[in-house]
Write a protein that holds these residues in place. Sequence first.
Motif, PDB file in Angstrom:
ATOM      1  N   LYS A 132       0.845  -0.989  -0.046  1.00  8.39           N
ATOM      2  CA  LYS A 132      -0.167   0.161  -0.049  1.00  8.39           C
ATOM      3  C   LYS A 132       1.100   1.394  -0.141  1.00  8.39           C
ATOM      4  N   ASP A 133       0.329   2.280  -0.636  1.00 18.54           N
ATOM      5  CA  ASP A 133       0.907   3.744  -0.473  1.00 18.54           C
ATOM      6  C   ASP A 133       1.441   4.080   0.782  1.00 18.54           C
ATOM      7  N   GLU A 134       0.840   3.871   1.918  1.00 17.96           N
ATOM      8  CA  GLU A 134       1.256   4.419   3.187  1.00 17.96           C
ATOM      9  C   GLU A 134       2.296   3.650   3.767  1.00 17.96           C
ATOM     10  N   ILE A 135       2.469   2.297   3.342  1.00 24.22           N
ATOM     11  CA  ILE A 135       3.584   1.813   3.732  1.00 24.22           C
ATOM     12  C   ILE A 135       4.830   2.000   2.844  1.00 24.22           C
ATOM     13  N   LEU A 136       4.650   2.324   1.668  1.00 22.78           N
ATOM     14  CA  LEU A 136       5.879   2.871   0.806  1.00 22.78           C
ATOM     15  C   LEU A 136       6.300   4.066   1.526  1.00 22.78           C
ATOM     16  N   GLU A 137       5.535   4.971   2.126  1.00 24.81           N
ATOM     17  CA  GLU A 137       6.159   6.453   2.628  1.00 24.81           C
ATOM     18  C   GLU A 137       6.861   6.199   3.662  1.00 24.81           C
ATOM     19  N   ILE A 138       6.875   5.001   4.350  1.00 29.58           N
ATOM     20  CA  ILE A 138       7.980   4.669   5.475  1.00 29.58           C
ATOM     21  C   ILE A 138       9.576   4.663   4.841  1.00 29.58           C
ATOM     22  N   LYS A 139      10.354   5.069   5.116  1.00 28.92           N
ATOM     23  CA  LYS A 139      11.616   5.171   4.369  1.00 28.92           C
ATOM     24  C   LYS A 139      12.913   5.132   5.434  1.00 28.92           C
ATOM     25  N   PHE A 140      13.706   4.394   5.067  1.00 21.11           N
ATOM     26  CA  PHE A 140      15.053   4.278   5.932  1.00 21.11           C
ATOM     27  C   PHE A 140      16.050   4.832   4.910  1.00 21.11           C
ATOM     28  N   HIS A 141      16.637   5.800   5.215  1.00 22.21           N
ATOM     29  CA  HIS A 141      17.655   6.357   4.401  1.00 22.21           C
ATOM     30  C   HIS A 141      17.214   6.551   2.784  1.00 22.21           C
ATOM     31  N   GLU A 142      15.853   7.068   2.746  1.00 23.29           N
ATOM     32  CA  GLU A 142      15.438   7.336   1.459  1.00 23.29           C
ATOM     33  C   GLU A 142      15.199   6.359   0.570  1.00 23.29           C
ATOM     34  N   LYS A 143      14.936   5.198   1.281  1.00 16.97           N
ATOM     35  CA  LYS A 143      14.672   3.735   0.539  1.00 16.97           C
ATOM     36  C   LYS A 143      13.534   3.307   1.167  1.00 16.97           C
ATOM     37  N   ASN A 144      12.264   2.757   0.465  1.00 23.07           N
ATOM     38  CA  ASN A 144      11.179   2.226   1.217  1.00 23.07           C
ATOM     39  C   ASN A 144      11.539   0.731   1.108  1.00 23.07           C
ATOM     40  N   ILE A 145      10.386  -0.005   1.465  1.00 21.60           N
ATOM     41  CA  ILE A 145      10.571  -1.512   1.680  1.00 21.60           C
ATOM     42  C   ILE A 145      10.642  -2.112   0.094  1.00 21.60           C
ATOM     43  N   ALA A 146       9.841  -1.548  -0.714  1.00 21.51           N
ATOM     44  CA  ALA A 146       9.988  -1.938  -2.123  1.00 21.51           C
ATOM     45  C   ALA A 146      11.165  -1.914  -2.893  1.00 21.51           C
ATOM     46  N   ASP A 147      12.068  -0.515  -2.461  1.00 15.98           N
ATOM     47  CA  ASP A 147      13.432  -0.393  -2.957  1.00 15.98           C
ATOM     48  C   ASP A 147      14.126  -1.535  -2.706  1.00 15.98           C
ATOM     49  N   ILE A 148      14.183  -1.698  -1.178  1.00 17.29           N
ATOM     50  CA  ILE A 148      15.029  -2.661  -0.780  1.00 17.29           C
ATOM     51  C   ILE A 148      14.964  -3.892  -1.242  1.00 17.29           C
ATOM     52  N   LEU A 149      13.763  -4.474  -1.588  1.00 16.67           N
ATOM     53  CA  LEU A 149      13.717  -5.579  -2.176  1.00 16.67           C
ATOM     54  C   LEU A 149      14.069  -5.778  -3.656  1.00 16.67           C
ATOM     55  N   GLN A 150      14.125  -4.418  -4.165  1.00 15.66           N
ATOM     56  CA  GLN A 150      14.619  -4.625  -5.540  1.00 15.66           C
ATOM     57  C   GLN A 150      15.928  -4.243  -5.740  1.00 15.66           C
ATOM     58  N   MET A 151      17.085  -4.179  -4.678  1.00 15.25           N
ATOM     59  CA  MET A 151      18.202  -4.300  -4.407  1.00 15.25           C
ATOM     60  C   MET A 151      18.984  -5.566  -4.930  1.00 15.25           C
ATOM     61  N   SER A 152      19.975  -5.610  -5.605  1.00 13.90           N
ATOM     62  CA  SER A 152      20.766  -6.923  -5.654  1.00 13.90           C
ATOM     63  C   SER A 152      21.391  -7.198  -4.232  1.00 13.90           C
ATOM     64  N   VAL A 153      21.537  -8.107  -4.183  1.00 16.15           N
ATOM     65  CA  VAL A 153      22.332  -8.660  -2.864  1.00 16.15           C
ATOM     66  C   VAL A 153      23.602  -7.689  -2.612  1.00 16.15           C
TER      67      VAL A 153
END
Length: 190
Positions: A88-109
């Motif tokens: 949901k959008d409200e979850i994607l608003e939560i960021k850790f150093h400018e990255k949301n949870i979806a951004d983290i999951l899209q990162m390579s190892v």
Amino acid sequence: MGVPILLPIGKSSRSNPITYIKGYDDIRQLFSREKHAKVNGFKPGHFSFNVDGGRCDFCKGEGEIKVEMQFMADVHLKCEDCKGTRFKDEILEIKFHEKNIADILQMSVDQAIDFFNEHNKESIANKIKPLQDVGLGYIKLGQSSNTLSGGEAQRVKIASFLSKGNNKKKSCKDSNTWNIYGRKRINVTS
């Protein structure tokens, strides 16, 4: 004594490398401790696409909608609500150093290890490190397990075994023997 690694890591589109090695729990905890998450009462479960709360209600956390076609292969379309992020959008608003949870999951190892080390979260980087150690630095943390090759899936299993944290030295042998199903055997020994 060796442990043969033969079976796939998961057939569900929800199964992925970071959940298989038990690293996702720490990442969800990290996001739930962010100030904006606390204010909104978001718990670690809100950062999971497996349960109600933070996952997209329309696609149920799949990131896509399956259109069943008669007499043809099913068509998978990116979810229009979450744009394939699964949340949901409200979850994607939560960021850790400018990255949301979806951004983290899209990162390579490799990217994730660098990111978490850079931001003093070595414990998370260390959980992910076994994937890098077995040569999977290029795969995405949240990559669906059903998109991994057989060899990649076997290496995810080896990484999981290595991440168990025994103090014994472990080694992997890629033997040139084949089982009765025509699959190559990889043995992990300690």
